[in-house]
Scaffold this motif. Structure first.
Motif, short mmCIF file in Angstrom:
data_model
loop_
_atom_site.label_atom_id
_atom_site.label_comp_id
_atom_site.label_asym_id
_atom_site.label_seq_id
_atom_site.Cartn_x
_atom_site.Cartn_y
_atom_site.Cartn_z
N ALA A 1 0.85 -1.20 0.00
CA ALA A 1 0.00 0.00 0.00
C ALA A 1 0.88 1.25 0.00
O ALA A 1 0.60 2.22 -0.71
CB ALA A 1 -0.92 -0.01 1.23
N TRP A 2 1.94 1.20 0.79
CA TRP A 2 2.87 2.34 0.87
C TRP A 2 3.48 2.63 -0.50
O TRP A 2 3.48 3.76 -0.97
CB TRP A 2 3.95 2.02 1.90
CG TRP A 2 4.86 3.17 2.20
CD1 TRP A 2 6.13 3.36 1.72
CD2 TRP A 2 4.58 4.30 3.02
NE1 TRP A 2 6.65 4.52 2.20
CE2 TRP A 2 5.73 5.13 3.00
CE3 TRP A 2 3.47 4.71 3.78
CZ2 TRP A 2 5.81 6.33 3.71
CZ3 TRP A 2 3.54 5.91 4.47
CH2 TRP A 2 4.69 6.70 4.43
N PHE B 1 -6.81 -7.66 1.10
CA PHE B 1 -7.54 -6.98 2.18
C PHE B 1 -6.73 -5.87 2.85
O PHE B 1 -7.21 -4.74 3.01
CB PHE B 1 -8.00 -7.99 3.24
CG PHE B 1 -9.13 -8.85 2.77
CD1 PHE B 1 -10.44 -8.37 2.80
CD2 PHE B 1 -8.92 -10.13 2.30
CE1 PHE B 1 -11.49 -9.16 2.35
CE2 PHE B 1 -9.96 -10.93 1.86
CZ PHE B 1 -11.25 -10.43 1.88
N VAL B 2 -5.48 -6.19 3.28
CA VAL B 2 -4.69 -5.18 3.99
C VAL B 2 -4.33 -4.03 3.04
O VAL B 2 -4.43 -2.86 3.40
CB VAL B 2 -3.43 -5.80 4.60
CG1 VAL B 2 -2.60 -4.74 5.30
CG2 VAL B 2 -3.80 -6.89 5.60
N VAL B 3 -3.96 -4.38 1.79
CA VAL B 3 -3.60 -3.34 0.82
C VAL B 3 -4.77 -2.38 0.62
O VAL B 3 -4.61 -1.16 0.70
CB VAL B 3 -3.21 -3.96 -0.54
CG1 VAL B 3 -2.78 -2.87 -1.51
CG2 VAL B 3 -2.10 -4.98 -0.37
N ARG B 4 -5.95 -2.94 0.37
CA ARG B 4 -7.08 -2.09 0.03
C ARG B 4 -7.65 -1.32 1.21
O ARG B 4 -8.28 -0.27 1.00
CB ARG B 4 -8.19 -2.94 -0.63
CG ARG B 4 -7.81 -3.48 -2.00
CD ARG B 4 -7.41 -2.40 -2.96
NE ARG B 4 -7.16 -2.93 -4.31
CZ ARG B 4 -6.18 -2.51 -5.10
NH1 ARG B 4 -5.35 -1.57 -4.70
NH2 ARG B 4 -6.02 -3.04 -6.30
N THR B 5 -7.49 -1.82 2.44
CA THR B 5 -7.95 -1.00 3.58
C THR B 5 -6.95 0.10 3.88
O THR B 5 -7.33 1.18 4.31
CB THR B 5 -8.16 -1.82 4.88
OG1 THR B 5 -7.25 -2.90 4.90
CG2 THR B 5 -9.56 -2.32 4.99
N VAL C 1 -3.42 5.77 3.68
CA VAL C 1 -2.09 6.29 3.36
C VAL C 1 -2.22 7.53 2.47
O VAL C 1 -1.53 8.53 2.64
CB VAL C 1 -1.23 5.21 2.65
CG1 VAL C 1 0.11 5.79 2.24
CG2 VAL C 1 -1.03 4.01 3.55
N ARG C 2 -3.18 7.47 1.52
CA ARG C 2 -3.36 8.59 0.60
C ARG C 2 -3.79 9.84 1.34
O ARG C 2 -3.36 10.95 1.03
CB ARG C 2 -4.39 8.21 -0.48
CG ARG C 2 -4.37 9.16 -1.68
CD ARG C 2 -5.28 8.68 -2.79
NE ARG C 2 -4.83 7.44 -3.38
CZ ARG C 2 -5.53 6.31 -3.40
NH1 ARG C 2 -6.72 6.27 -2.84
NH2 ARG C 2 -5.06 5.23 -3.97
N ASP C 3 -4.67 9.65 2.35
CA ASP C 3 -5.20 10.81 3.07
C ASP C 3 -4.28 11.29 4.20
O ASP C 3 -4.59 12.26 4.87
CB ASP C 3 -6.57 10.48 3.67
CG ASP C 3 -7.61 10.29 2.59
OD1 ASP C 3 -7.33 10.70 1.44
OD2 ASP C 3 -8.68 9.72 2.86
N SER D 1 -0.81 6.22 13.03
CA SER D 1 -2.05 6.69 12.40
C SER D 1 -2.58 5.67 11.39
O SER D 1 -3.74 5.75 10.99
CB SER D 1 -1.85 8.06 11.76
OG SER D 1 -0.76 8.03 10.89
N LEU D 2 -1.73 4.72 10.99
CA LEU D 2 -2.23 3.66 10.10
C LEU D 2 -2.80 2.48 10.88
O LEU D 2 -3.46 1.61 10.31
CB LEU D 2 -1.09 3.17 9.20
CG LEU D 2 -0.48 4.17 8.21
CD1 LEU D 2 0.59 3.49 7.38
CD2 LEU D 2 -1.56 4.74 7.30
#
Lengths: 295, 281
Positions: A103-104, A175-179, A184-186, A213-214
């Motif tokens: 995700a990062w 699942f972890v990537v999409r949640t 991360v974007r915000d 915060s993640l």
């Protein structure tokens, strides 16, 4: 929310046609079809989901308490739960680590083929589980591309609990990537900048500012991947070997009981799985409620 | 990104970027691309002819037909349900909404095997309606209706959970305007709401269809595995695989892989062009 909703102009449920206090507890909407659509919704939901689900509890109760415990918690069933829950936990852990960095990378880095990688992350959602199952079994089998490399090292993946972990890692991957991705974007980079300008190293900034915060979203993704993996069947049975007490997952045990026409025993194991699923659903909802308050 | 510029404080150092990227791409190649390639390699192991022969086998064709039939019933059913549920939930106010949404989402939390089992317990020979169904000569379990039911169950939330948040975001103003000008409910839906939700609806249908065509566990429990009769494509794959017909199994699997790739391509296209945001979680 302490503010009355009527003062917020864009509140989703805010009606243009102002209504006084609702009759009973329903605020009246000017849009027709409420009774009809809610009626259909509840009727279909009951027929398709709720009534058939209750059959599990009713059938299992035919065994009585002692029978229920004997069937639902037999040694073989306990070994199956240990495998299903244990392998799901490890797989969710693997996805927790790789999902976080995936995700990062997808949000923060630029690299060629990023759009393709992004689309591919959802493959486990789109690929039928039986297809994943035979493919992984072939790859990790003793003569497979990966299994063949590992065999000389004495590592057997297919037909062992390790194979179960591989399959569950595959199906839980998105699942972890999409949640995490939207969170991360915000992520406001001003806090990161502040930490950096106050002299924090990049590592310290990540560990003390970014990761906390993640955490709620990460935990949600982890729990979703875990919940999905516990009940998974199709992708696992081809690679697992399915030896009782060793590599037999709980859903498979239900199928075996059914094939022997032991309906009540099958229902007893299913009931244990259902209760576990409800507990996980409750935990996930609690995490999400907590993370909403957190953010 | 020249070296003369100092690194922005929110940017990871280059060595970290390269390592993380290598780790990510390595993991995804191992976990996603390799299994995908293995399916096509397995299908083409004995050449294209053998693979084509496997998918034009009568049993394979009847499996494809059954899969299409089941999806053609289950997907429109769930689309109709999803629209009804989203209309009631997003355009009206009533207590217990979030509980209702949780109930609609329930099938996602349940093991596919349990999803099949519940229908065996209701409609099977030993089930609640078993005797009545046998007396009236109606077959549900180990027949096509059972496969449809199990598929409807596992794909139940897909379209509803796509439409509910979308329609909640859109609010009620446009519908209220239409109604206050005298439009009926149906006219309002088709002329006002439908154009607003069509891409979200299509997105939900896409995901619902992929799952409906690929479902294995739930369908496996209720199908009875009657070759050429109650075997869907995923079940036919299992049958061929267990008979050590690997070329056959992987050839049918390759067809489903293509379906998955088309689904992903359309889904990505929708997300990029229509600002539809997937809600997997």
């Amino acid at each position: 929310m302490s503010q009355p909703t009527a003062l917020i102009p864009d509140a989703p449920e805010q009606s243009l046609i102002a209504s006084a206090r609702p009759p009973f507890f329903r605020r009246r909407s000017a849009i027709p079809g409420f009774g009809l659509t809610l009626g259909i919704t509840i009727t279909v939901l009951s027929i398709v989901v709720l009534v058939p689900l209750s059959a599990v509890a009713i059938k299992a109760s035919g065994l009585g308490w002692s029978g229920l415990i004997a069937a639902g918690f037999s040694d073989r069933a306990l070994a199956a739960y240990r495998l299903s829950f244990g392998a799901a936990l490890i797989a969710a852990g693997i996805n927790g680590v790789f999902g976080l960095i995936t995700a990062w990378a997808l949000v923060r880095y630029r690299f060629p083929g990023k759009a393709l990688v992004n689309a591919l992350v959802d493959l486990p959602f789109a690929l039928p589980t039986a297809v994943a199952g035979i493919s992984l079994a072939a790859l990790y089998g003793p003569h497979g591309w990966i299994g063949g490399l590992l065999a000389p090292l004495g590592i057997k993946v297919a037909y062992t609990p390790l194979g179960v972990i591989v399959a569950l890692t595959f199906i839980g991957l998105p699942f972890v990537v999409r949640t995490l991705e939207p969170v991360v974007r915000d992520l406001a980079d001003d806090v990161e900048e502040a930490a950096a300008s106050l002299g924090a190293s990049r590592i310290a900034t990540l560990v003390k500012v970014v990761l906390p915060s993640l955490a709620p979203a990460w935990l949600t993704g982890f729990a979703l991947a875990f919940a999905r993996a516990v009940g998974e069947y199709g992708s696992v049975i081809f690679i697992a070997g399915n030896k009782p007490y060793h590599s037999e997952i709980a859903p498979l045990l239900i199928v075996i009981e059914l094939e022997q026409f032991n309906y009540e025993e099958a229902a007893a194991i299913a009931l244990v799985m259902l209760v576990a699923a409800f507990v996980m659903l409750f935990v996930i909802n609690a995490i999400q409620a907590w993370s909403r308050r957190y953010s | 990104m020249s070296l003369s510029h100092a690194r922005h404080p929110t940017e990871d150092p280059a060595w970290a970027r390269w390592n993380i990227l290598a780790l990510v791409l390595g993991f995804l190649a191992l976990m996603l691309i390799l299994p995908l390639v293995a399916v096509f390699a397995g299908a083409l192991e004995k050449g294209l002819q053998a693979s084509l022969a496997a998918i034009s086998d009568p049993d394979a064709i009847s499996a494809v037909k059954l899969t299409l039939l089941v999806a053609a019933i289950a997907v429109p059913f769930n689309a109709a349900f999803g629209i009804c549920a989203a209309w009631a939930i997003s355009k009206h106010y009533f207590p217990g909404k979030s509980f209702l949404i949780t109930l609609i989402d329930l099938p996602f939390s349940i093991s596919p095997v349990v999803s099949g089992l519940i229908y065996v317990l209701v409609f099977g020979a030993q089930g609640w309606f078993g005797d009545w169904l046998i007396d009236h000569n109606i077959a549900i379990i180990f027949a096509v209706p059972g496969i449809v039911l199990a598929t409807v169950f596992v794909t139940f939330p897909f379209i509803a959970r796509e439409l509910i948040p979308l329609m909640q975001e859109q609010g009620v103003a446009e519908e209220e305007a239409a109604v206050s000008m005298g439009a009926s409910g149906l006219v309002t839906f088709f002329l006002v709401t439908a154009p607003n939700i069509r891409w979200g609806l299509f997105y939900g249908i896409l995901l619902c269809n992929a799952r409906a065509m690929g479902e294995f566990g739930a369908v496996s429990v209720v199908s009875g595995h009657i070759r050429g009769l109650t075997n869907t494509m995923p079940l036919h794959i299992e049958l061929l695989y267990n008979e050590y017909d690997f070329v056959g199994a992987f050839s049918v699997a390759a067809l489903l892989c293509l379906l998955a790739l088309v689904t992903l391509a359309l889904k990505t296209g929708l997300e990029l062009t229509q600002s539809v945001r997937g809600r997997h979680v």
